[in-house]
Design a protein around this motif. Structure first.
Motif, short mmCIF file in Angstrom:
data_model
loop_
_atom_site.label_atom_id
_atom_site.label_comp_id
_atom_site.label_asym_id
_atom_site.label_seq_id
_atom_site.Cartn_x
_atom_site.Cartn_y
_atom_site.Cartn_z
N ASP A 42 0.84 -1.20 0.00
CA ASP A 42 0.00 0.00 0.00
C ASP A 42 0.88 1.26 0.00
OD1 ASP A 42 -2.49 1.10 -0.21
OD2 ASP A 42 -2.95 1.04 1.95
N TYR A 43 1.93 1.19 0.77
CA TYR A 43 2.88 2.30 0.86
C TYR A 43 3.45 2.61 -0.52
CZ TYR A 43 6.21 5.11 3.57
OH TYR A 43 6.90 6.14 4.12
N LEU A 44 3.76 1.54 -1.26
CA LEU A 44 4.39 1.72 -2.58
C LEU A 44 3.44 2.24 -3.65
CD1 LEU A 44 6.65 -1.47 -2.67
CD2 LEU A 44 7.38 0.89 -2.32
N ILE A 45 2.14 2.14 -3.41
CA ILE A 45 1.20 2.73 -4.39
C ILE A 45 0.66 4.07 -3.87
CG2 ILE A 45 0.55 0.59 -5.56
CD1 ILE A 45 -2.10 0.67 -3.88
N GLY A 46 1.27 4.57 -2.81
CA GLY A 46 0.88 5.88 -2.28
C GLY A 46 -0.40 5.86 -1.47
N GLU A 47 -0.81 4.66 -1.02
CA GLU A 47 -2.02 4.49 -0.20
C GLU A 47 -3.25 5.13 -0.85
OE1 GLU A 47 -0.11 6.01 3.28
OE2 GLU A 47 0.15 4.02 4.14
N LYS A 48 -3.30 5.01 -2.18
CA LYS A 48 -4.45 5.56 -2.94
C LYS A 48 -4.96 4.49 -3.91
CE LYS A 48 -3.55 10.49 -2.94
NZ LYS A 48 -2.22 10.62 -2.38
N THR A 49 -6.24 4.59 -4.21
CA THR A 49 -6.83 3.65 -5.17
C THR A 49 -6.38 4.04 -6.58
OG1 THR A 49 -8.69 3.32 -3.71
CG2 THR A 49 -9.03 2.73 -6.02
N THR A 50 -5.80 3.08 -7.29
CA THR A 50 -5.24 3.37 -8.61
C THR A 50 -6.31 3.19 -9.70
OG1 THR A 50 -4.64 1.07 -8.98
CG2 THR A 50 -2.99 2.46 -7.86
N TYR A 51 -6.02 3.67 -10.90
CA TYR A 51 -6.97 3.53 -12.00
C TYR A 51 -7.26 2.05 -12.34
CZ TYR A 51 -9.35 3.87 -16.36
OH TYR A 51 -10.27 3.70 -17.34
N PRO A 52 -6.22 1.21 -12.47
CA PRO A 52 -6.54 -0.20 -12.77
C PRO A 52 -7.38 -0.87 -11.68
CG PRO A 52 -4.17 0.20 -13.01
CD PRO A 52 -4.76 1.47 -12.49
N ALA A 53 -7.18 -0.46 -10.45
CA ALA A 53 -8.00 -1.03 -9.35
C ALA A 53 -9.46 -0.61 -9.52
CB ALA A 53 -7.46 -0.59 -8.00
N LYS A 54 -9.65 0.67 -9.90
CA LYS A 54 -11.03 1.15 -10.10
C LYS A 54 -11.70 0.38 -11.24
CE LYS A 54 -10.53 5.81 -8.36
NZ LYS A 54 -10.27 7.19 -8.66
N ARG A 55 -10.94 0.18 -12.32
CA ARG A 55 -11.49 -0.55 -13.47
C ARG A 55 -11.91 -1.96 -13.04
NH1 ARG A 55 -7.00 -1.27 -16.94
NH2 ARG A 55 -7.33 0.57 -18.19
N ALA A 56 -11.02 -2.62 -12.29
CA ALA A 56 -11.32 -3.98 -11.83
C ALA A 56 -12.55 -3.99 -10.91
CB ALA A 56 -10.11 -4.58 -11.12
N ASN A 192 -10.05 -14.35 -11.57
CA ASN A 192 -10.59 -13.83 -12.83
C ASN A 192 -10.58 -12.31 -12.84
OD1 ASN A 192 -12.41 -16.43 -12.04
ND2 ASN A 192 -11.90 -16.38 -14.20
N ILE A 193 -10.79 -11.73 -11.64
CA ILE A 193 -10.77 -10.27 -11.52
C ILE A 193 -9.98 -9.94 -10.25
CG2 ILE A 193 -12.17 -8.16 -11.33
CD1 ILE A 193 -14.56 -9.94 -12.40
N SER A 194 -8.84 -9.24 -10.42
CA SER A 194 -7.99 -8.94 -9.26
C SER A 194 -7.94 -7.44 -9.00
CB SER A 194 -6.56 -9.44 -9.51
OG SER A 194 -6.61 -10.79 -9.89
N ILE A 195 -8.31 -7.08 -7.80
CA ILE A 195 -8.36 -5.66 -7.43
C ILE A 195 -7.17 -5.38 -6.52
CG2 ILE A 195 -9.71 -3.90 -6.19
CD1 ILE A 195 -12.20 -5.82 -6.82
N MET A 196 -6.18 -4.65 -7.02
CA MET A 196 -5.00 -4.35 -6.20
C MET A 196 -5.29 -3.08 -5.40
SD MET A 196 -1.16 -3.14 -7.22
CE MET A 196 -1.79 -1.53 -7.60
N ASP A 197 -5.91 -3.26 -4.26
CA ASP A 197 -6.24 -2.09 -3.43
C ASP A 197 -6.38 -2.55 -1.99
OD1 ASP A 197 -6.69 0.58 -2.97
OD2 ASP A 197 -8.81 0.54 -3.55
N ASN A 198 -6.36 -1.58 -1.08
CA ASN A 198 -6.60 -1.91 0.32
C ASN A 198 -8.09 -2.19 0.52
OD1 ASN A 198 -6.80 -1.91 3.18
ND2 ASN A 198 -4.95 -0.68 3.27
N ILE A 199 -8.40 -3.26 1.22
CA ILE A 199 -9.80 -3.63 1.45
C ILE A 199 -10.60 -2.46 2.07
CG2 ILE A 199 -9.31 -4.71 3.70
CD1 ILE A 199 -11.56 -6.70 3.07
N VAL A 200 -9.94 -1.65 2.88
CA VAL A 200 -10.68 -0.58 3.56
C VAL A 200 -11.10 0.53 2.59
CG1 VAL A 200 -9.57 -1.02 5.80
CG2 VAL A 200 -8.66 0.77 4.32
#
Ligand code: PTJ
Length: 245
Positions: A42-56, A192-200
């Motif tokens: 999470d630290y390495l992605i800036g603790e923010k939801t990324t565009y690919p995560a939103k798409r997923a 099949n669908i992977s969301i790279m984001d913090n569950i919270v």
């Protein structure tokens, strides 16, 4: 008591939740290690939801809304971090919630069952009184599934899952959605669908998406799923991890 002014306030608050859950006796022994691995990504992605995560997440919600029997699988970590938010998402998309533990003990199942009930979700599956089946006839605790839940589900959301269990679920022929901060994990790769984001962040965002997608044409949701390429999206997710000063 963590002061709100602390620069790492949000992160410390989550640690606090994990420590509290650990003391309440429903986390796996290695839960805090898993949490630490998540924190690092999470630290390495800036603790923010990324565009690919939103798409997923859009595709994941579309898939759950189109499913006949969508189930959200919950373990100790997911419950400690997002119990209320998971209940809200389940209610919004009409999904079941099932307790599914990698390190299953009756004591942990009992505490987690009570927790969901106390938070207003009575029909929690995977409890000690539930009718349990074995996925693909694998007679071990990792393959247990509720007859009306994961066993007969067509789509399963498995946040923070261990790769072994994810594999068993995937092999049982269901559509698997994961929320996992590590885009290199076996779970992320085989879902099949992977969301790279913090569950919270992910779960409340998915509830918002559900409110929007519920009003949309079903054909459009089907096209969203058809157009999605998980491998490509994971590559894009990985590119979001950059070491900068
Ligand atoms: O409660 P149980 O018995 O089912 O056990 C739960 C854990 C998480 C201990 C168990 O499933 C396990 O060992 O999982 P792993 O193999 O450590 O995988 C957990 C994944 O979740 C890792 O890839 C972490 O990076 C990721 N993760 C950790 N915290 C978060 C997260 N992903 C999203 N949000 C988080 N907050």
């Amino acid at each position: 008591m963590i002061p709100k002014s602390h620069p790492r306030y949000e992160s410390l608050l989550l640690r606090d939740k994990m420590v509290k859950a650990s003391k309440e006796g429903y986390l796996a022994d290695s839960a805090l290690i898993a949490h630490g691995r998540g924190e690092a990504f999470d630290y390495l992605i800036g603790e923010k939801t990324t565009y690919p995560a939103k798409r997923a997440m859009y595709v994941a919600v579309a898939a759950m809304l189109l499913s006949d029997n969508p189930v959200i699988s919950v373990n100790g970590n997911a419950t400690a971090l997002a119990c209320d938010e998971i209940i809200e998402l389940a209610n919004s998309i009409g999904a079941k919630i099932e307790i599914n533990l990698f390190y299953r003990t009756d004591e942990r199942v009992k505490i987690i069952t009570e927790l969901y009930k106390n938070h207003g979700f009575d029909n929690i599956l995977g409890s000690l009184d539930d009718d349990i089946e074995y996925l693909q006839d694998i007679k071990n605790q990792r393959a247990t599934a509720s007859k009306t839940g994961i066993y007969s589900a067509d789509t399963i959301l498995i946040p923070l899952e261990d790769g072994d269990r994810a594999e068993i679920l995937k092999k049982s022929g269901k559509r698997i959605i994961t929320i996992d901060l590590n885009p290199l994990s076996r779970t992320s790769k085989m879902s099949n669908i992977s969301i790279m984001d913090n569950i919270v962040r992910a779960i409340p965002f998915m509830t918002k998406i559900a409110e929007d997608l519920k009003t949309q044409d079903k054909q459009m949701l089907k096209e969203m799923i058809y157009d999605f390429d998980n491998e490509e999206n994971l590559k894009e997710s990985l590119e979001q991890i950059r070491i900068k000063e």
